[in-house]
Design a protein around this motif. Structure first.
Motif, PDB file in Angstrom:
ATOM      1  N   THR A   1     -18.992  22.306 -29.716  1.00  0.00           N
ATOM      2  CA  THR A   1     -18.536  22.009 -28.405  1.00  0.00           C
ATOM      3  C   THR A   1     -16.967  22.028 -28.225  1.00  0.00           C
ATOM      4  OG1 THR A   1     -18.386  19.542 -28.678  1.00  0.00           O
ATOM      5  CG2 THR A   1     -20.536  20.739 -27.869  1.00  0.00           C
ATOM      6  N   ARG A   2     -16.237  22.002 -27.182  1.00  0.00           N
ATOM      7  CA  ARG A   2     -14.781  21.960 -27.213  1.00  0.00           C
ATOM      8  C   ARG A   2     -14.604  20.650 -27.334  1.00  0.00           C
ATOM      9  NH1 ARG A   2     -14.353  23.881 -21.260  1.00  0.00           N
ATOM     10  NH2 ARG A   2     -16.286  23.127 -21.093  1.00  0.00           N
TER      11      ARG A   2
ATOM     12  N   GLU B   1     -18.616  28.967 -29.947  1.00  0.00           N
ATOM     13  CA  GLU B   1     -20.214  29.043 -29.440  1.00  0.00           C
ATOM     14  C   GLU B   1     -20.814  29.735 -30.796  1.00  0.00           C
ATOM     15  OE1 GLU B   1     -20.047  31.543 -25.999  1.00  0.00           O
ATOM     16  OE2 GLU B   1     -19.005  29.856 -24.806  1.00  0.00           O
TER      17      GLU B   1
ATOM     18  N   TYR C   1      -9.810  28.070 -24.747  1.00  0.00           N
ATOM     19  CA  TYR C   1     -11.365  28.451 -24.485  1.00  0.00           C
ATOM     20  C   TYR C   1     -11.346  29.172 -23.550  1.00  0.00           C
ATOM     21  CZ  TYR C   1     -16.362  27.892 -23.810  1.00  0.00           C
ATOM     22  OH  TYR C   1     -17.592  28.018 -23.687  1.00  0.00           O
ATOM     23  N   ASP C   2     -10.510  28.953 -22.528  1.00  0.00           N
ATOM     24  CA  ASP C   2     -10.553  29.865 -21.204  1.00  0.00           C
ATOM     25  C   ASP C   2      -9.532  30.973 -21.112  1.00  0.00           C
ATOM     26  OD1 ASP C   2     -12.204  27.855 -19.947  1.00  0.00           O
ATOM     27  OD2 ASP C   2     -10.707  26.689 -19.116  1.00  0.00           O
ATOM     28  N   ASP C   3      -9.005  31.208 -22.455  1.00  0.00           N
ATOM     29  CA  ASP C   3      -7.966  32.404 -22.398  1.00  0.00           C
ATOM     30  C   ASP C   3      -7.046  32.279 -21.283  1.00  0.00           C
ATOM     31  OD1 ASP C   3      -6.849  34.725 -23.402  1.00  0.00           O
ATOM     32  OD2 ASP C   3      -8.279  36.043 -22.452  1.00  0.00           O
TER      33      ASP C   3
ATOM     34  N   LYS D   1      -9.371  23.417 -23.992  1.00  0.00           N
ATOM     35  CA  LYS D   1      -9.775  24.111 -22.696  1.00  0.00           C
ATOM     36  C   LYS D   1      -8.930  25.157 -22.363  1.00  0.00           C
ATOM     37  CE  LYS D   1     -11.245  23.227 -18.094  1.00  0.00           C
ATOM     38  NZ  LYS D   1     -11.117  24.485 -17.688  1.00  0.00           N
TER      39      LYS D   1
ATOM     40  N   ALA E   1     -13.520  31.065 -27.210  1.00  0.00           N
ATOM     41  CA  ALA E   1     -14.917  30.703 -26.763  1.00  0.00           C
ATOM     42  C   ALA E   1     -15.979  31.177 -27.612  1.00  0.00           C
ATOM     43  CB  ALA E   1     -15.226  31.232 -25.345  1.00  0.00           C
ATOM     44  N   GLU E   2     -15.829  32.532 -28.055  1.00  0.00           N
ATOM     45  CA  GLU E   2     -16.798  33.318 -28.910  1.00  0.00           C
ATOM     46  C   GLU E   2     -16.994  32.813 -30.118  1.00  0.00           C
ATOM     47  OE1 GLU E   2     -14.372  34.829 -27.321  1.00  0.00           O
ATOM     48  OE2 GLU E   2     -15.217  36.205 -25.882  1.00  0.00           O
TER      49      GLU E   2
END
Length: 92
Positions: A39-40, A34, A58-60, A55, A30-31
């Motif tokens: 974007t994802r 960004e 991204y959401d760990d 995703k 995510a970091e």
């Protein structure tokens, strides 16, 4: 004391069967995306990876690491695996 028992005694403290809290791996995707204003969806297209996979990273919330996906992310994001995955010991 024999060599085997010395080794066992010395290493029992690091055995996951005896230590319940051994830390956690964190995914920092995510970091990174960004900071690159990506974007994802764009990452999924650029790496030919399903959005659901991106995703989860991204959401760990990944349970295991697919090395091929990791390599594609590193290539597209121009980063190293250690930039994407961090270990946090339970002692921290």
């Amino acid at each position: 004391m024999g060599r085997t028992s010395e080794y066992k005694k010395e290493h029992d403290t690091k055995n996951i069967f005896y230590i319940k809290k051994y830390g956690k791996m964190h995914v920092c995707l995510a970091e990174i995306i960004e900071s690159r204003h990506m974007t994802r969806n764009a990452l999924a297209r650029a790496t030919d990876t399903r959005f659901e996979v991106v995703k989860k990273w991204y959401d760990d919330s990944i349970a295991s690491i697919d090395l091929d996906v990791l390599a594609r992310f590193c290539y597209v994001l121009d980063c190293k695996p250690e930039d994407l995955i961090k270990y946090q010991s339970d002692e921290s």
